[in-house]
Design a protein around this motif. Structure first.
Motif, PDB file in Angstrom:
ATOM      1  N   THR B 133       0.832  -1.203   0.000  1.00 30.58           N
ATOM      2  CA  THR B 133       0.000   0.000   0.000  1.00 30.58           C
ATOM      3  C   THR B 133       0.866   1.253   0.000  1.00 30.58           C
ATOM      4  O   THR B 133       0.638   2.190  -0.764  1.00 30.58           O
ATOM      5  N   VAL B 134       1.886   1.258   0.859  1.00 31.81           N
ATOM      6  CA  VAL B 134       2.763   2.427   0.919  1.00 31.81           C
ATOM      7  C   VAL B 134       3.415   2.656  -0.445  1.00 31.81           C
ATOM      8  O   VAL B 134       3.367   3.763  -1.000  1.00 31.81           O
ATOM      9  N   LEU B 135       3.998   1.590  -1.022  1.00 32.02           N
ATOM     10  CA  LEU B 135       4.689   1.729  -2.306  1.00 32.02           C
ATOM     11  C   LEU B 135       3.724   2.132  -3.417  1.00 32.02           C
ATOM     12  O   LEU B 135       4.008   3.041  -4.201  1.00 32.02           O
ATOM     13  N   GLY B 136       2.583   1.449  -3.474  1.00 26.59           N
ATOM     14  CA  GLY B 136       1.609   1.734  -4.532  1.00 26.59           C
ATOM     15  C   GLY B 136       1.063   3.148  -4.420  1.00 26.59           C
ATOM     16  O   GLY B 136       0.899   3.854  -5.418  1.00 26.59           O
ATOM     17  N   ALA B 137       0.792   3.598  -3.174  1.00 23.13           N
ATOM     18  CA  ALA B 137       0.241   4.935  -2.975  1.00 23.13           C
ATOM     19  C   ALA B 137       1.272   5.989  -3.366  1.00 23.13           C
ATOM     20  O   ALA B 137       0.949   6.966  -4.052  1.00 23.13           O
ATOM     21  N   LEU B 138       2.520   5.776  -2.945  1.00 26.81           N
ATOM     22  CA  LEU B 138       3.585   6.728  -3.300  1.00 26.81           C
ATOM     23  C   LEU B 138       3.712   6.842  -4.807  1.00 26.81           C
ATOM     24  O   LEU B 138       3.724   7.937  -5.366  1.00 26.81           O
ATOM     25  N   GLY B 139       3.807   5.668  -5.468  1.00 29.04           N
ATOM     26  CA  GLY B 139       3.986   5.649  -6.921  1.00 29.04           C
ATOM     27  C   GLY B 139       2.814   6.297  -7.631  1.00 29.04           C
ATOM     28  O   GLY B 139       2.995   7.153  -8.497  1.00 29.04           O
ATOM     29  N   GLY B 140       1.620   5.912  -7.242  1.00 25.55           N
ATOM     30  CA  GLY B 140       0.429   6.405  -7.926  1.00 25.55           C
ATOM     31  C   GLY B 140       0.206   7.889  -7.682  1.00 25.55           C
ATOM     32  O   GLY B 140      -0.174   8.629  -8.578  1.00 25.55           O
ATOM     33  N   TYR B 141       0.456   8.351  -6.459  1.00 31.34           N
ATOM     34  CA  TYR B 141       0.143   9.739  -6.121  1.00 31.34           C
ATOM     35  C   TYR B 141       1.181  10.697  -6.687  1.00 31.34           C
ATOM     36  O   TYR B 141       0.832  11.723  -7.263  1.00 31.34           O
ATOM     37  N   PHE B 142       2.458  10.364  -6.518  1.00 29.71           N
ATOM     38  CA  PHE B 142       3.495  11.301  -6.943  1.00 29.71           C
ATOM     39  C   PHE B 142       3.892  11.111  -8.403  1.00 29.71           C
ATOM     40  O   PHE B 142       4.373  12.036  -9.035  1.00 29.71           O
ATOM     41  N   GLY B 143       3.706   9.884  -8.937  1.00 31.58           N
ATOM     42  CA  GLY B 143       4.043   9.635 -10.342  1.00 31.58           C
ATOM     43  C   GLY B 143       5.527   9.886 -10.596  1.00 31.58           C
ATOM     44  O   GLY B 143       6.354   9.840  -9.674  1.00 31.58           O
ATOM     45  N   TRP B 145       9.433   9.872 -11.524  1.00 28.87           N
ATOM     46  CA  TRP B 145      10.493   8.872 -11.368  1.00 28.87           C
ATOM     47  C   TRP B 145      10.245   7.960 -10.169  1.00 28.87           C
ATOM     48  O   TRP B 145      10.635   6.788 -10.188  1.00 28.87           O
ATOM     49  N   ILE B 146       9.579   8.462  -9.122  1.00 22.67           N
ATOM     50  CA  ILE B 146       9.294   7.619  -7.951  1.00 22.67           C
ATOM     51  C   ILE B 146       8.465   6.418  -8.413  1.00 22.67           C
ATOM     52  O   ILE B 146       8.772   5.261  -8.120  1.00 22.67           O
ATOM     53  N   ASP B 147       7.407   6.745  -9.171  1.00 30.82           N
ATOM     54  CA  ASP B 147       6.530   5.704  -9.692  1.00 30.82           C
ATOM     55  C   ASP B 147       7.315   4.723 -10.560  1.00 30.82           C
ATOM     56  O   ASP B 147       7.183   3.506 -10.433  1.00 30.82           O
ATOM     57  N   VAL B 149      10.564   3.994 -10.625  1.00 34.45           N
ATOM     58  CA  VAL B 149      11.491   3.134  -9.883  1.00 34.45           C
ATOM     59  C   VAL B 149      10.713   2.036  -9.150  1.00 34.45           C
ATOM     60  O   VAL B 149      11.024   0.845  -9.261  1.00 34.45           O
ATOM     61  N   ILE B 150       9.649   2.451  -8.431  1.00 40.34           N
ATOM     62  CA  ILE B 150       8.887   1.471  -7.651  1.00 40.34           C
ATOM     63  C   ILE B 150       8.304   0.389  -8.563  1.00 40.34           C
ATOM     64  O   ILE B 150       8.436  -0.810  -8.295  1.00 40.34           O
ATOM     65  N   MET B 151       7.686   0.816  -9.654  1.00 33.89           N
ATOM     66  CA  MET B 151       7.028  -0.176 -10.500  1.00 33.89           C
ATOM     67  C   MET B 151       8.030  -1.081 -11.225  1.00 33.89           C
ATOM     68  O   MET B 151       7.741  -2.243 -11.473  1.00 33.89           O
ATOM     69  N   ARG B 152       9.226  -0.568 -11.547  1.00 32.97           N
ATOM     70  CA  ARG B 152      10.228  -1.444 -12.181  1.00 32.97           C
ATOM     71  C   ARG B 152      10.709  -2.511 -11.187  1.00 32.97           C
ATOM     72  O   ARG B 152      10.901  -3.673 -11.536  1.00 32.97           O
ATOM     73  N   VAL B 200      -5.351   4.512  -6.902  1.00 30.37           N
ATOM     74  CA  VAL B 200      -4.923   5.898  -6.711  1.00 30.37           C
ATOM     75  C   VAL B 200      -4.980   6.639  -8.048  1.00 30.37           C
ATOM     76  O   VAL B 200      -5.518   7.741  -8.139  1.00 30.37           O
ATOM     77  N   LEU B 201      -4.442   6.022  -9.096  1.00 29.30           N
ATOM     78  CA  LEU B 201      -4.427   6.660 -10.413  1.00 29.30           C
ATOM     79  C   LEU B 201      -5.838   6.974 -10.881  1.00 29.30           C
ATOM     80  O   LEU B 201      -6.084   8.005 -11.499  1.00 29.30           O
TER      81      LEU B 201
END
Lengths: 359, 318
Positions: B133-143, B145-147, B149-152, B200-201
């Motif tokens: 949840t933390v990773l998905g929320a961070l990636g989805g909300y901030f988009g 490079w954070i997104d 890196v996390i998704m890769r 989130v997206l």
């Protein structure tokens, strides 16, 4: 289409690097000093320095990673200290056995799973549907190793002496020997050449080899040894395929063009097979492709239960002997295989469904 | 207009009546209407009951050898189940599921195993849901490079067949129940991260989120009060099905000797320890495997039921 394939290829490069980095990092996290782990606790500093220098362990970590990637690109996965052999050689010996088992299991799950799913969808809410879904639910919930042991118990002990008796372990009965088909054919292949490696790989799959060398006794023996492990391994993909076929068929059967086909008086059979099933096949491509990855994981358990000397079994031995080289090498190979497989599934999907590649 | 209502009127009145019924009430109603999810819930209720009351239900301690029992019992290794009602002589020691290779009461071990199995499922999935949840929320909300890196990283984790990656991780960390749980937890993170990121997206740019932002809501408020509740239902479904997979994978690791270590009464390791005795003492393999299967089945049935019950597209159908 070409641009789609190119895009997917480029996208899989970071994943491949990630896999290499993950396995590289895993091997470095292992507690303890690799030198003392290999040469024993009493190794002196001088000996260890020499060892570290020889294996490049005194170089910066980024250089070590570069060397690692370079070695893997050349098909060199290092050596297994348990078998004192290059891991690549071990892989080439054992992979055919797992390949044969997985292929048989996949074949089995497709041949049984797809018709079950179609029947369940066509007779929605009938007893056939309920039974199929019950079976599918039990199938995904069953521990493969338990099913394997129970099958061995029933077919090797309870049914002993009947025509249903099947061997509980191994790939061939004692005393049955196989001759590689290329020797039967009298082919002269140079050891180490590509054609030799390919022929050797195929000849290690007993069923293919016995068919190619027309040895029907061996074929029969190899087949009866393969039935139980292949069946045990096939339960999960079979259940997934049956479920997927059913839901995908149900969706297609509710479409307008199916009603049109029926309304214009087409035979029920033609509507189901030609209009509905062909379109329902699309999502199945993904499930079948992804099942192969699950099969590789399940193969570790199945091969352990049935004493088959495939990749899974050697991985198990590698784990028990703390032979990290084997675990690392095999994990890399299987993960790369999995990525390539996903790529092929995506490409085939785009080929089958033009809407995807236009995205 | 006659007393008979037209289908459209009926639909309208149902839709209107929904206002007074919460989502959970609808879900519960739908869940209980489905036979398979009821079966799942019944099995689960029995398991939870056994797990909570194992110390009172079990006739012996799960790690007690019958040689050390008071009074010591004259019973052999791996003796078959002996139940008086089913024709076993009354003067023999009564063991419903027989004894294992160390002359321990298999039935007691099975009961304690329920506790461990549920704990394994819940702890690994809670861990994976939290991190995911933390990773998905961070990636989805901030988009950005954070997104990326996390998704890769998630893609890499998904590139391995899950059981194999868990095996590799445990081999490095060393065998043991905690390490096995950690490995299974890590392997299951991507599923949750993807679910949360997707939710989130889908709502990030919606008007009510912009409104909160315009009213001066901080990131924390927007993320946790406005956006994440949308991810709750898919997370519940994914989590329930995830528990099933986690229990199955943990049992497999224990079977391979990488998870729970003897004498811990864990079903997978109990089965693994006695697997070579399947021809002489099949009960020691049969019962633990059956228990694993029923537990996994219960979570799978419940998860499937929840998925259908929480599907908003079916809201007016039932």
């Amino acid at each position: 289409m070409a641009s789609y394939i190119l895009r997917r290829l480029v996208l899989s490069i970071p994943v491949l690097f990630g896999i290499l980095f993950a396995t590289f990092a895993l091997a470095r996290i292992i507690p303890g000093d690799p030198c003392r782990a290999m040469l024993g606790e009493k190794a002196t500093k001088v000996v260890c320095d020499e060892f570290n220098h020889r294996h490049g362990l005194d170089k910066p970590i980024i250089v070590q990673f570069g060397v690692y990637v370079n070695e893997i690109a050349h098909g060199d996965f290092g050596n297994s200290f348990r078998y004192s052999k290059p891991i690549t050689a071990l892989l080439m010996e054992r992979l055919p056995i797992t390949f044969e088992l997985s292929l048989a299991a996949l074949l089995f799950s497709v041949i049984v799973g797809i018709p079950l799913g179609v029947i369940a969808a066509v007779r929605h809410n009938s007893w056939a549907d309920v039974l199929t879904m019950l079976w599918a639910n039990i199938g995904v919930s069953m521990p493969v190793f338990w099913l394997g042991l129970m099958l061995a118990y029933v077919f090797a002990l309870t049914l002993k002496g009947t025509i249903f008796q099947l061997p509980p372990s191994g790939r061939l009965s004692a005393g049955v020997i196989t001759i590689p088909f290329f020797e039967v054919w009298g082919l002269q292949l140079t050891a180490g050449s590509f054609s030799y490696r390919l022929a050797d790989f195929i000849s290690r799959m007993n069923i293919f080899n016995s068919i190619l060398s027309a040895d029907w006794e061996v074929l029969k023996d190899a087949t009866i040894h393969l039935i139980l492990p292949a069946f045990a391994l096939s339960t999960i993909p079979m259940a997934l395929i049956a479920r997927m076929t059913r839901s995908s068929m149900l969706e297609v059967l509710g479409q307008d063009y199916i009603r049109t086909a029926r309304a214009k008086g087409l035979a029920r059979r033609a509507v189901i097979l030609k209009h509905a099933f062909r379109n329902a096949l699309l999502p199945l491509a993904t499930v079948v492709g992804l099942s192969l990855g699950g099969l590789l994981g399940g193969a570790v358990l199945t091969e352990t239960v049935f004493n088959l000397s495939g990749v899974g079994r050697i991985l198990y031995d590698g784990i028990t002997a703390r032979d990290y080289g084997i675990v690392q090498g095999f994990t890399v190979v299987i993960a790369i295989f999995f990525v390539v497989l996903n790529l092929l599934v995506d490409i085939s999907y785009a080929y089958l469904d033009p809407r995807i590649r236009l995205d | 207009m006659t007393a008979q209502t037209t289908p459209i009127q009926k639909l309208d009145s149902e839709a209107l009546s929904l206002d007074s019924v919460s989502l959970w009430q609808i879900t519960r109603r739908r869940l209980f209407r489905r036979k398979s999810s009821v079966v799942g819930m019944v099995i689960l209720a029995i398991l939870i009951f056994i797990a909570l009351t194992a110390q009172w239900l079990a006739p012996y301690s799960p790690t007690l050898s019958m040689l050390d029992a008071k009074p010591p019992e004259n019973i052999g290794k791996r003796s078959a189940p002996c139940i008086y009602l089913l024709g076993c002589s009354q003067d023999q020691p009564q063991h419903i599921m027989g004894t294992d290779g160390n002359i321990r009461d298999e039935f007691s071990r099975m009961l304690y195993g329920a506790r461990l199995s549920l704990m394994i499922g819940l702890s690994t999935v809670s861990f994976a849901i939290f991190v995911g949840t933390v990773l998905g929320a961070l990636g989805g909300y901030f988009g950005g490079w954070i997104d990326n890196v996390i998704m890769r990283v998630m893609d890499v984790l998904l590139a391995f067949p899950s059981l194999l990656l868990a095996i590799a991780i445990v081999t490095v960390l060393g065998p043991g129940l905690i390490n096995a749980l950690l490995a299974i937890g890590i392997v299951s993170i991507p599923a949750y991260a993807r679910v949360v990121r997707g939710s989130v997206l889908s709502v990030r740019e919606m008007d009510y989120v912009s409104a909160t932002r315009a009213l001066g809501g901080n990131t924390y408020e927007i993320l946790f009060k406005r956006i994440l509740p949308n991810a709750l239902t898919p997370l519940i479904v994914q989590g329930t099905l995830g528990i099933a997979t986690a229990i199955l994978d943990a049992a497999a690791l224990s079977f391979l000797g990488l998870g729970a270590q003897p004498p811990t009464p864990e079903w997978g390791s109990m089965l693994g320890a006695e697997r070579n005795q399947v021809f002489t003492a099949p009960h020691l393999v049969f019962y633990p495997g059956l228990a694993i299967m029923l537990t996994v089945l219960a979570f799978n049935l419940l998860g499937d039921g929840l998925r259908d019950a929480l599907d908003p597209r079916l809201a007016h159908v039932s």
